[in-house]
Design a protein around this motif. Sequence first.
Motif, PDB file in Angstrom:
ATOM      1  N   MET A   1      68.615  -6.040  20.805  1.00  0.00           N
ATOM      2  CA  MET A   1      67.284  -6.148  21.336  1.00  0.00           C
ATOM      3  C   MET A   1      67.146  -5.142  22.473  1.00  0.00           C
ATOM      4  O   MET A   1      67.946  -5.118  23.398  1.00  0.00           O
ATOM      5  CB  MET A   1      67.047  -7.560  21.845  1.00  0.00           C
ATOM      6  N   GLU A   2      66.133  -4.345  22.410  1.00  0.00           N
ATOM      7  CA  GLU A   2      65.874  -3.324  23.424  1.00  0.00           C
ATOM      8  C   GLU A   2      65.038  -3.933  24.546  1.00  0.00           C
ATOM      9  O   GLU A   2      63.977  -4.508  24.306  1.00  0.00           O
ATOM     10  CB  GLU A   2      65.139  -2.156  22.769  1.00  0.00           C
ATOM     11  N   PRO A   3      65.494  -3.826  25.801  1.00  0.00           N
ATOM     12  CA  PRO A   3      64.712  -4.382  26.904  1.00  0.00           C
ATOM     13  C   PRO A   3      63.390  -3.645  27.088  1.00  0.00           C
ATOM     14  O   PRO A   3      63.301  -2.440  26.849  1.00  0.00           O
ATOM     15  CB  PRO A   3      65.588  -4.179  28.134  1.00  0.00           C
ATOM     16  N   GLU A   4      62.388  -4.369  27.528  1.00  0.00           N
ATOM     17  CA  GLU A   4      61.095  -3.771  27.842  1.00  0.00           C
ATOM     18  C   GLU A   4      61.063  -3.521  29.344  1.00  0.00           C
ATOM     19  O   GLU A   4      61.232  -4.445  30.137  1.00  0.00           O
ATOM     20  CB  GLU A   4      59.964  -4.709  27.446  1.00  0.00           C
ATOM     21  N   ILE A   5      60.881  -2.266  29.721  1.00  0.00           N
ATOM     22  CA  ILE A   5      60.890  -1.894  31.131  1.00  0.00           C
ATOM     23  C   ILE A   5      59.501  -1.372  31.483  1.00  0.00           C
ATOM     24  O   ILE A   5      59.019  -0.432  30.858  1.00  0.00           O
ATOM     25  CB  ILE A   5      61.953  -0.807  31.406  1.00  0.00           C
ATOM     26  N   THR A   6      58.859  -2.002  32.460  1.00  0.00           N
ATOM     27  CA  THR A   6      57.538  -1.547  32.881  1.00  0.00           C
ATOM     28  C   THR A   6      57.518  -1.379  34.390  1.00  0.00           C
ATOM     29  O   THR A   6      58.140  -2.195  35.089  1.00  0.00           O
ATOM     30  CB  THR A   6      56.434  -2.540  32.462  1.00  0.00           C
ATOM     31  N   PRO A   7      56.875  -0.369  34.897  1.00  0.00           N
ATOM     32  CA  PRO A   7      56.221   0.697  34.153  1.00  0.00           C
ATOM     33  C   PRO A   7      57.269   1.540  33.423  1.00  0.00           C
ATOM     34  O   PRO A   7      58.443   1.535  33.788  1.00  0.00           O
ATOM     35  CB  PRO A   7      55.476   1.506  35.212  1.00  0.00           C
ATOM     36  N   GLU A   8      56.834   2.227  32.408  1.00  0.00           N
ATOM     37  CA  GLU A   8      57.735   3.014  31.573  1.00  0.00           C
ATOM     38  C   GLU A   8      58.466   4.061  32.417  1.00  0.00           C
ATOM     39  O   GLU A   8      57.858   4.906  33.045  1.00  0.00           O
ATOM     40  CB  GLU A   8      56.943   3.707  30.459  1.00  0.00           C
ATOM     41  N   PRO A   9      59.801   3.995  32.464  1.00  0.00           N
ATOM     42  CA  PRO A   9      60.566   4.968  33.245  1.00  0.00           C
ATOM     43  C   PRO A   9      60.711   6.295  32.486  1.00  0.00           C
ATOM     44  O   PRO A   9      60.485   6.356  31.274  1.00  0.00           O
ATOM     45  CB  PRO A   9      61.921   4.291  33.409  1.00  0.00           C
ATOM     46  N   SER A  10      61.139   7.306  33.221  1.00  0.00           N
ATOM     47  CA  SER A  10      61.448   8.583  32.571  1.00  0.00           C
ATOM     48  C   SER A  10      62.676   8.358  31.681  1.00  0.00           C
ATOM     49  O   SER A  10      63.394   7.360  31.837  1.00  0.00           O
ATOM     50  CB  SER A  10      61.748   9.651  33.621  1.00  0.00           C
ATOM     51  N   PRO A  11      62.952   9.261  30.759  1.00  0.00           N
ATOM     52  CA  PRO A  11      64.143   9.098  29.913  1.00  0.00           C
ATOM     53  C   PRO A  11      65.429   8.972  30.733  1.00  0.00           C
ATOM     54  O   PRO A  11      66.308   8.167  30.393  1.00  0.00           O
ATOM     55  CB  PRO A  11      64.140  10.357  29.056  1.00  0.00           C
ATOM     56  N   GLU A  12      65.541   9.728  31.810  1.00  0.00           N
ATOM     57  CA  GLU A  12      66.743   9.658  32.649  1.00  0.00           C
ATOM     58  C   GLU A  12      66.844   8.310  33.366  1.00  0.00           C
ATOM     59  O   GLU A  12      67.918   7.714  33.445  1.00  0.00           O
ATOM     60  CB  GLU A  12      66.743  10.793  33.687  1.00  0.00           C
ATOM     61  N   GLU A  13      65.719   7.837  33.886  1.00  0.00           N
ATOM     62  CA  GLU A  13      65.706   6.531  34.551  1.00  0.00           C
ATOM     63  C   GLU A  13      66.023   5.417  33.569  1.00  0.00           C
ATOM     64  O   GLU A  13      66.793   4.502  33.881  1.00  0.00           O
ATOM     65  CB  GLU A  13      64.335   6.274  35.188  1.00  0.00           C
ATOM     66  N   ARG A  14      65.456   5.492  32.382  1.00  0.00           N
ATOM     67  CA  ARG A  14      65.709   4.489  31.345  1.00  0.00           C
ATOM     68  C   ARG A  14      67.187   4.444  30.989  1.00  0.00           C
ATOM     69  O   ARG A  14      67.782   3.366  30.884  1.00  0.00           O
ATOM     70  CB  ARG A  14      64.871   4.762  30.102  1.00  0.00           C
ATOM     71  N   ALA A  15      67.790   5.613  30.838  1.00  0.00           N
ATOM     72  CA  ALA A  15      69.221   5.673  30.516  1.00  0.00           C
ATOM     73  C   ALA A  15      70.052   5.033  31.628  1.00  0.00           C
ATOM     74  O   ALA A  15      71.003   4.291  31.353  1.00  0.00           O
ATOM     75  CB  ALA A  15      69.647   7.124  30.282  1.00  0.00           C
ATOM     76  N   ALA A  16      69.696   5.304  32.879  1.00  0.00           N
ATOM     77  CA  ALA A  16      70.432   4.731  34.003  1.00  0.00           C
ATOM     78  C   ALA A  16      70.267   3.216  34.063  1.00  0.00           C
ATOM     79  O   ALA A  16      71.239   2.482  34.298  1.00  0.00           O
ATOM     80  CB  ALA A  16      69.965   5.370  35.309  1.00  0.00           C
ATOM     81  N   ILE A  17      69.059   2.733  33.845  1.00  0.00           N
ATOM     82  CA  ILE A  17      68.802   1.285  33.856  1.00  0.00           C
ATOM     83  C   ILE A  17      69.577   0.599  32.743  1.00  0.00           C
ATOM     84  O   ILE A  17      70.235  -0.426  32.956  1.00  0.00           O
ATOM     85  CB  ILE A  17      67.291   0.997  33.738  1.00  0.00           C
ATOM     86  N   LEU A  18      69.528   1.161  31.550  1.00  0.00           N
ATOM     87  CA  LEU A  18      70.232   0.556  30.418  1.00  0.00           C
ATOM     88  C   LEU A  18      71.740   0.589  30.624  1.00  0.00           C
ATOM     89  O   LEU A  18      72.445  -0.368  30.280  1.00  0.00           O
ATOM     90  CB  LEU A  18      69.839   1.250  29.115  1.00  0.00           C
ATOM     91  N   ALA A  19      72.258   1.667  31.215  1.00  0.00           N
ATOM     92  CA  ALA A  19      73.696   1.741  31.502  1.00  0.00           C
ATOM     93  C   ALA A  19      74.097   0.657  32.498  1.00  0.00           C
ATOM     94  O   ALA A  19      75.136   0.006  32.337  1.00  0.00           O
ATOM     95  CB  ALA A  19      74.056   3.125  32.033  1.00  0.00           C
ATOM     96  N   ALA A  20      73.271   0.449  33.523  1.00  0.00           N
ATOM     97  CA  ALA A  20      73.565  -0.592  34.507  1.00  0.00           C
ATOM     98  C   ALA A  20      73.532  -1.979  33.873  1.00  0.00           C
ATOM     99  O   ALA A  20      74.381  -2.829  34.166  1.00  0.00           O
ATOM    100  CB  ALA A  20      72.572  -0.509  35.664  1.00  0.00           C
ATOM    101  N   LEU A  21      72.576  -2.212  32.990  1.00  0.00           N
ATOM    102  CA  LEU A  21      72.499  -3.514  32.303  1.00  0.00           C
ATOM    103  C   LEU A  21      73.714  -3.733  31.411  1.00  0.00           C
ATOM    104  O   LEU A  21      74.273  -4.831  31.368  1.00  0.00           O
ATOM    105  CB  LEU A  21      71.209  -3.599  31.476  1.00  0.00           C
TER     106      LEU A  21
END
Length: 54
Positions: A1-21
Motif C-alpha cells: 500500500m502506497e502512503p498518501e502524502i499531502t501536500p504532494e511532495p517533490s520526488p526527492e522529498e517523497r523518496a526521503a519520506i518513504l525511506a524514513a517510513l
Amino acid sequence: MEPEITPEPSPEERAAILAALREQESEGSEPAGYRSAWLREGIRESLEDDAQES
C-alpha cells in the motif's frame, strides 16, 4: 500500500519520506509518544487502579 502524502511532495522529498517510513517499520518501533516514560507511568497507574477496583 502506497502512503498518501499531502501536500504532494517533490520526488526527492517523497523518496526521503518513504525511506524514513521504511526504516521505522523495519525497526519495529512504535511512535515516540508510545515510548515515553510519562505514558508508561500513566498506563501502570491505570492498571494498578483497575486491579484495586476488582
